[in-house]
Design an enzyme around this catalytic site. Sequence first.
Site, PDB file in Angstrom:
ATOM      1  N   ASP A   1       8.767   2.341  -7.345  1.00 40.32           N
ATOM      2  CA  ASP A   1       7.343   2.515  -7.675  1.00 40.32           C
ATOM      3  C   ASP A   1       6.711   3.107  -6.424  1.00 40.32           C
ATOM      4  OD1 ASP A   1       4.628   2.273  -8.189  1.00 40.32           O
ATOM      5  OD2 ASP A   1       4.778   0.258  -9.030  1.00 40.32           O
TER       6      ASP A   1
ATOM      7  N   HIS B   1       2.509  -8.158 -16.713  1.00 39.39           N
ATOM      8  CA  HIS B   1       1.334  -7.494 -16.130  1.00 39.39           C
ATOM      9  C   HIS B   1       0.627  -6.654 -17.190  1.00 39.39           C
ATOM     10  CE1 HIS B   1       3.826  -3.858 -15.867  1.00 39.39           C
ATOM     11  NE2 HIS B   1       4.765  -4.587 -15.288  1.00 39.39           N
TER      12      HIS B   1
ATOM     13  N   HIS C   1      -3.904   0.776 -15.117  1.00 44.33           N
ATOM     14  CA  HIS C   1      -5.190   0.672 -14.406  1.00 44.33           C
ATOM     15  C   HIS C   1      -5.735   2.063 -14.184  1.00 44.33           C
ATOM     16  CE1 HIS C   1      -2.707   1.898 -10.978  1.00 44.33           C
ATOM     17  NE2 HIS C   1      -1.817   1.037 -11.428  1.00 44.33           N
TER      18      HIS C   1
ATOM     19  N   GLU D   1       2.256   1.689 -17.689  1.00 55.23           N
ATOM     20  CA  GLU D   1       3.386   1.171 -16.931  1.00 55.23           C
ATOM     21  C   GLU D   1       3.970  -0.138 -17.467  1.00 55.23           C
ATOM     22  OE1 GLU D   1       2.223  -0.481 -13.052  1.00 55.23           O
ATOM     23  OE2 GLU D   1       0.259   0.433 -13.346  1.00 55.23           O
TER      24      GLU D   1
ATOM     25  N   TYR E   1      11.312  -7.587 -17.190  1.00 53.32           N
ATOM     26  CA  TYR E   1      11.953  -8.111 -15.977  1.00 53.32           C
ATOM     27  C   TYR E   1      12.673  -9.403 -16.330  1.00 53.32           C
ATOM     28  CZ  TYR E   1       8.100  -5.141 -14.479  1.00 53.32           C
ATOM     29  OH  TYR E   1       7.211  -4.095 -14.352  1.00 53.32           O
TER      30      TYR E   1
ATOM     31  N   ASP F   1       0.806   7.393  -8.724  1.00 52.67           N
ATOM     32  CA  ASP F   1       1.399   6.057  -8.880  1.00 52.67           C
ATOM     33  C   ASP F   1       2.463   6.149  -9.976  1.00 52.67           C
ATOM     34  OD1 ASP F   1       1.933   3.370  -9.031  1.00 52.67           O
ATOM     35  OD2 ASP F   1      -0.009   2.793  -9.875  1.00 52.67           O
TER      36      ASP F   1
ATOM     37  N   GLU G   1       6.437   4.191 -15.278  1.00 49.71           N
ATOM     38  CA  GLU G   1       4.993   4.372 -15.067  1.00 49.71           C
ATOM     39  C   GLU G   1       4.643   5.847 -14.890  1.00 49.71           C
ATOM     40  OE1 GLU G   1       3.491   2.640 -11.378  1.00 49.71           O
ATOM     41  OE2 GLU G   1       1.458   2.656 -12.186  1.00 49.71           O
TER      42      GLU G   1
ATOM     43  N   HIS H   1       5.835  -6.591  -6.801  1.00 51.63           N
ATOM     44  CA  HIS H   1       5.351  -5.838  -5.640  1.00 51.63           C
ATOM     45  C   HIS H   1       6.292  -6.016  -4.453  1.00 51.63           C
ATOM     46  CE1 HIS H   1       0.919  -5.195  -7.089  1.00 51.63           C
ATOM     47  NE2 HIS H   1       1.791  -4.416  -7.683  1.00 51.63           N
TER      48      HIS H   1
ATOM     49  N   ASP I   1      -2.644  -2.820  21.890  1.00 55.85           N
ATOM     50  CA  ASP I   1      -3.677  -1.788  21.754  1.00 55.85           C
ATOM     51  C   ASP I   1      -3.309  -0.753  20.689  1.00 55.85           C
ATOM     52  OD1 ASP I   1      -1.614  -0.600  23.021  1.00 55.85           O
ATOM     53  OD2 ASP I   1      -2.812   0.310  24.626  1.00 55.85           O
TER      54      ASP I   1
ATOM     55  N   HIS J   1      -5.446   1.445  -7.394  1.00 55.87           N
ATOM     56  CA  HIS J   1      -6.099   0.646  -8.438  1.00 55.87           C
ATOM     57  C   HIS J   1      -7.563   1.049  -8.340  1.00 55.87           C
ATOM     58  CE1 HIS J   1      -2.706  -2.584  -8.252  1.00 55.87           C
ATOM     59  NE2 HIS J   1      -2.326  -1.450  -8.796  1.00 55.87           N
TER      60      HIS J   1
ATOM     61  N   ARG K   1      10.733  -0.848 -15.087  1.00 53.47           N
ATOM     62  CA  ARG K   1       9.335  -0.438 -15.301  1.00 53.47           C
ATOM     63  C   ARG K   1       9.331   1.090 -15.326  1.00 53.47           C
ATOM     64  NH1 ARG K   1       6.982  -3.239 -11.739  1.00 53.47           N
ATOM     65  NH2 ARG K   1       6.627  -1.875  -9.950  1.00 53.47           N
TER      66      ARG K   1
HETATM   67  N1  GLY Z   1       1.966   0.597  -7.584  1.00 52.31           N
HETATM   68  C1  GLY Z   1       1.176  -0.491  -8.028  1.00 52.31           C
HETATM   69  C2  GLY Z   1       0.940  -0.434  -9.452  1.00 52.31           C
HETATM   70  O1  GLY Z   1       1.691   0.180 -10.175  1.00 52.31           O
HETATM   71  O2  GLY Z   1      -0.023  -0.955  -9.948  1.00 52.31           O
HETATM   72 MN    MN Z   2       0.269   1.319 -11.288  1.00 51.22          MN
HETATM   73 MN    MN Z   3       2.965   1.685  -9.538  1.00 52.08          MN
END
Ligand code: GLY
Ligand code: MN
Ligand code: MN
Length: 437
Positions: free
Chosen positions: A258, A348, A352, A382, A386, A269, A406, A241, A37, A359, A404
């Site tokens: 991140d 990537h 975004h 970002e 890698y 982000d 960002e 991720h 529950d 996102h 990375r």
């Molecule tokens: N934290 C997810 C991204 O950077 O898109």
């Molecule tokens: Mn991002």
């Molecule tokens: Mn991110």
Amino acid sequence: MQEQQEFQQRRQRLLSVLGDDAIAIIFSGVEYLRSADAYYPFSQNKDFYYLTGFNEPEAVAVLIPNGQEGEFILFNRRRDPAKEVWDGYRAGQEGACAEYGADAAYPIDEIDQHMPALMLGRTKVFYPVGEMAQVDQRVLSWSASLRRQVRAGVPAPQEFISLGSMLHEMRLFKSEHEQALMREAARISAQAHCRAMQVCQPDMMEYQLEAELVYEFQRNGCRRVAYDSIVGGGSNACILHYIRNDQALCDGDLVLIDAGGEYKQYAADITRTFPVNGRFTPEQKAIYDIVLAAQVAGIEAIRPGVPWDAVQAAIVPIITQGLIDLEILYGDLDTLIEQKAYENFYLHRSGHWLGLDVHDVGSYKQNGQWRDLQAGMVLTVEPGIYIAADNQAVDERWWNIGVRIEDDVFVTENGHEVLSADVPKARAEIEALMAGR
Ligand code: GLY
Ligand code: MN
Ligand code: MN
């Protein structure tokens, strides 16, 4: 109260473009059972929140231009003292009008009785078409129940249109109020990243570093994370991720974080990558500096009037040339860019939209072309490199390096503002901050 005006202005803007023959139906988020529950923490549907500021589940907002009962009708849960003792306050129908500016409010369990009448005479129905079978079914059943009146000559719904593009175009441009909330989300999140750098030590667990982030988010007003924090040491930094966060952080490795807090529903982000022991190795330095140069160039490209892909266009040559200089890639720069050779290492996009969702909504292309950046938009930049240990094409001294960087960038009238600038990214500044541990 100022907030209520903001929500009302948004509804007015949407109402003014819907047209007098239209009705818009927006559904709240749903509570999901976790086990037995116990429920997952409730997360409001962001379109619904954007238009109402109402943060309860089991609600439906209806916008009706020049509607007989008013233009904003809210269906929501009834007050229920027995339930409220357990789960807390509910606004009820009185609160919907007094606190949230609804022109009329009805209990959600009566919605089937009211909706056909509200839809009568409206030929266009805006709602999230095709996103949830149950929603489609309900809207169609309300519409079908009008058939009898149609035979009497009253116009009934003829077009079912997704509200998305109209509403998401609005959400893409942040008002001053939203800008202030996003600055605060980024400021708090930057502070949390600084804290993580300041407390990181070899042999800590990744989740212990995650706990420091969450502590800093929450004590500064971010009620929760905007998305699950990624804290990956060594090879885990190469998993884009990675959210298990259950390994020890090793001396000599990098750690990639991140993470962003959610402040009054708005996301930050931010990614930073730094050495677990506070000192970059020569290989880590070399990769880090390429990513940093690419990220800075990507941010520098941001100003009104440049297309979305100008950011990626600034990043790609720097990453590719950097990998050539380190003899990780071999060949001619233009040919390697043409072949997208960088995608073995940077797989990537450049970023975004950012806003209520991490996102965030909003189109990236218009008429098949990348759209131009405009003042009021917020986007992330970002880039990353890698190199996992199974990358046999690369000398093993580069293995397990994942970097990375960002930031969150607001497009201003003349250029840009980096909302997340409070957390260092120059190597020397990171090392200096970590040296103070
Ligand atoms: N934290 C997810 C991204 O950077 O898109
Ligand atoms: Mn991002
Ligand atoms: Mn991110």
